[in-house]
Design a protein around this motif. Structure first.
Motif, PDB file in Angstrom:
ATOM      1  N   ASP A 135      36.032  45.082  54.536  1.00  0.00           N
ATOM      2  CA  ASP A 135      37.352  44.463  55.704  1.00  0.00           C
ATOM      3  C   ASP A 135      37.186  45.143  56.966  1.00  0.00           C
ATOM      4  O   ASP A 135      35.792  46.029  56.903  1.00  0.00           O
ATOM      5  CB  ASP A 135      38.078  45.598  55.080  1.00  0.00           C
ATOM      6  CG  ASP A 135      39.525  44.750  54.129  1.00  0.00           C
ATOM      7  OD1 ASP A 135      39.587  43.705  53.986  1.00  0.00           O
ATOM      8  OD2 ASP A 135      39.696  45.405  53.186  1.00  0.00           O
ATOM      9  N   THR A 136      37.700  44.200  57.873  1.00  0.00           N
ATOM     10  CA  THR A 136      36.911  44.423  58.906  1.00  0.00           C
ATOM     11  C   THR A 136      37.635  44.931  60.660  1.00  0.00           C
ATOM     12  O   THR A 136      37.376  45.153  61.721  1.00  0.00           O
ATOM     13  CB  THR A 136      36.845  42.869  59.806  1.00  0.00           C
ATOM     14  OG1 THR A 136      38.545  41.669  60.273  1.00  0.00           O
ATOM     15  CG2 THR A 136      36.100  42.607  58.804  1.00  0.00           C
ATOM     16  N   ASN A 137      38.469  45.866  59.731  1.00  0.00           N
ATOM     17  CA  ASN A 137      38.984  46.971  61.375  1.00  0.00           C
ATOM     18  C   ASN A 137      40.004  46.091  62.009  1.00  0.00           C
ATOM     19  O   ASN A 137      40.163  44.921  61.757  1.00  0.00           O
ATOM     20  CB  ASN A 137      38.107  47.629  62.509  1.00  0.00           C
ATOM     21  CG  ASN A 137      38.562  48.747  62.392  1.00  0.00           C
ATOM     22  OD1 ASN A 137      39.709  49.773  62.753  1.00  0.00           O
ATOM     23  ND2 ASN A 137      37.433  49.932  60.526  1.00  0.00           N
ATOM     24  N   ALA A 176      34.287  46.595  67.947  1.00  0.00           N
ATOM     25  CA  ALA A 176      33.291  47.057  68.521  1.00  0.00           C
ATOM     26  C   ALA A 176      32.470  48.232  67.774  1.00  0.00           C
ATOM     27  O   ALA A 176      31.361  48.358  67.691  1.00  0.00           O
ATOM     28  CB  ALA A 176      33.249  47.317  69.911  1.00  0.00           C
ATOM     29  N   ALA A 177      33.841  49.087  67.576  1.00  0.00           N
ATOM     30  CA  ALA A 177      32.557  50.221  67.027  1.00  0.00           C
ATOM     31  C   ALA A 177      32.674  50.025  65.616  1.00  0.00           C
ATOM     32  O   ALA A 177      30.969  50.355  65.164  1.00  0.00           O
ATOM     33  CB  ALA A 177      33.122  52.047  66.604  1.00  0.00           C
ATOM     34  N   LEU A 178      32.667  49.097  64.917  1.00  0.00           N
ATOM     35  CA  LEU A 178      32.218  48.597  63.790  1.00  0.00           C
ATOM     36  C   LEU A 178      30.439  47.615  63.234  1.00  0.00           C
ATOM     37  O   LEU A 178      30.364  48.115  62.779  1.00  0.00           O
ATOM     38  CB  LEU A 178      33.579  47.834  62.587  1.00  0.00           C
ATOM     39  CG  LEU A 178      33.048  47.206  62.116  1.00  0.00           C
ATOM     40  CD1 LEU A 178      32.176  48.112  59.964  1.00  0.00           C
ATOM     41  CD2 LEU A 178      34.341  46.289  61.229  1.00  0.00           C
ATOM     42  N   GLN A 184      34.742  38.827  65.588  1.00  0.00           N
ATOM     43  CA  GLN A 184      33.640  39.167  65.869  1.00  0.00           C
ATOM     44  C   GLN A 184      32.437  40.031  65.308  1.00  0.00           C
ATOM     45  O   GLN A 184      31.055  39.727  65.579  1.00  0.00           O
ATOM     46  CB  GLN A 184      34.168  40.695  66.926  1.00  0.00           C
ATOM     47  CG  GLN A 184      35.148  40.946  68.035  1.00  0.00           C
ATOM     48  CD  GLN A 184      34.106  39.912  68.766  1.00  0.00           C
ATOM     49  OE1 GLN A 184      33.423  40.155  69.347  1.00  0.00           O
ATOM     50  NE2 GLN A 184      34.886  39.381  70.284  1.00  0.00           N
ATOM     51  N   LEU A 185      32.416  40.025  64.085  1.00  0.00           N
ATOM     52  CA  LEU A 185      31.398  39.668  62.924  1.00  0.00           C
ATOM     53  C   LEU A 185      30.369  38.801  62.848  1.00  0.00           C
ATOM     54  O   LEU A 185      29.476  38.950  62.726  1.00  0.00           O
ATOM     55  CB  LEU A 185      31.616  40.313  61.387  1.00  0.00           C
ATOM     56  CG  LEU A 185      32.225  42.366  61.350  1.00  0.00           C
ATOM     57  CD1 LEU A 185      33.050  42.637  60.266  1.00  0.00           C
ATOM     58  CD2 LEU A 185      31.269  42.708  61.803  1.00  0.00           C
ATOM     59  N   VAL A 186      31.282  37.684  62.562  1.00  0.00           N
ATOM     60  CA  VAL A 186      31.484  35.964  62.398  1.00  0.00           C
ATOM     61  C   VAL A 186      31.350  35.431  63.922  1.00  0.00           C
ATOM     62  O   VAL A 186      33.028  34.656  63.264  1.00  0.00           O
ATOM     63  CB  VAL A 186      31.206  35.735  61.263  1.00  0.00           C
ATOM     64  CG1 VAL A 186      31.234  34.627  60.744  1.00  0.00           C
ATOM     65  CG2 VAL A 186      31.123  37.013  59.820  1.00  0.00           C
TER      66      VAL A 186
END
Ligand SMILES: [Zn+2]
Length: 291
Positions: A33-35, A42-44, A73-75
């Motif tokens: 899970d990605t917020n 950004a903090a993650l 943002q992650l991928v």
């Protein structure tokens, strides 16, 4: 040697206290899970970068933006797999644009401008092995969202106990989101999940909101939903929505049921959806009696 270390990034109240989990293995990191909000995402990412290991994959437990919003943002590209069950992936495709239209005016620049959809769909019960971790994804159907699932994670070589990532099937010390109007199905899902976790020997449950705990959380969520439905039923008197006065009454009653607990605005948010669900259930049972 420890094969699995679980780190958690938790948003503040503005980001609904949602948890993203970072499963650190010897070779990399798997995110569950990605917020929700741009600043939390950004903090993650910073938390991930501080581990100095590559992202090996991400899992999305269910079709709500506080769990899928950060995937983009992650991928940026297809460089790592973003997994979900097929039903969860389909529901995300169906709801993402409407959620953005609904919530962007509220959250402004904090709402991500694009959505990254799961690129690797899993069948119910399918296992994925990543750097020694065995991750089993089970489809749960409608419940807290239009499509829920949970993950069972077994550390390498059977060392250590399995842990369950249960998404929003049970909120721990926050009021839950009920506005998708599937509380009847959700109650049935909680029964099924409790049995499955017992069979799998799971003693540690990592929820989408709130601290890690045991499977007893599922019974707590069940009691909350039963009481919430009963209060909505009494206040709605068969109508598919609640008056403002009735919503205030519902908020006070649920506040007493689960005192000193945040996200109280969720109580009123789901009231009409659950009133409509109960009215439809009553319609169906009277049709069944007549036929
Ligand atoms: Zn959530």
């Amino acid at each position: 040697m420890v094969d699995l270390t679980i780190h958690t990034y938790t948003a503040a109240e503005s980001g609904l206290f949602v948890n993203s989990y970072l499963l650190e293995t010897p070779a990399g990191v798997v995110v569950v899970d990605t917020n929700l909000l741009v600043s939390d995402i950004a903090a993650l990412k910073a938390r991930l970068a501080a581990l100095h290991k590559p992202l090996l994959g991400a899992f999305i437990t269910h079709a709500h933006p506080d769990h899928f919003n950060g995937a983009l943002q992650l991928v940026r590209d297809r460089e790592v797999p973003v997994y979900s069950t097929s039903a969860v992936a389909r529901a995300i495709r169906e709801v993402a644009d409407a959620k953005r239209a609904q919530w962007s005016p509220v959250y402004g620049a904090e709402w991500p401008t694009g959505t990254y959809y799961p690129n690797t769909e899993l069948r119910d019960g399918q296992q994925v092995t990543i750097d020694g971790l065995t991750i089993t994804t089970s489809e749960l159907g409608q419940g807290e969202s239009h499509a829920d699932s949970y993950l069972l994670v077994q550390p390498a070589g059977g060392a250590g106990e399995p842990v369950a990532f249960t998404g929003d099937l049970a909120f721990h010390r926050t009021h839950p989101y009920t506005a998708d109007g599937h509380t009847g199905a959700w109650l049935a899902t909680l029964d099924r999940l409790a049995k499955e976790l017992e069979l799998s020997g799971v003693r540690r449950l990592l929820p989408g909101h709130g601290a890690p705990t045991g499977p007893g959380l599922l019974a707590d969520q069940r009691r909350y939903l039963l009481f919430y439905r009963e209060v909505v039923r009494r206040l709605a008197e068969g109508a598919p929505k609640l008056s403002d006065a009735a919503k205030t009454d519902l908020e006070a009653t649920m506040g007493r049921f689960l005192p000193d607990t945040p996200l109280t605005w969720m109580i009123g948010l789901g009231a009409d959806a659950v009133a409509a669900e109960l009215a439809a259930e009553a319609d169906r049972s009277s049709t069944e009696r007549e036929s």
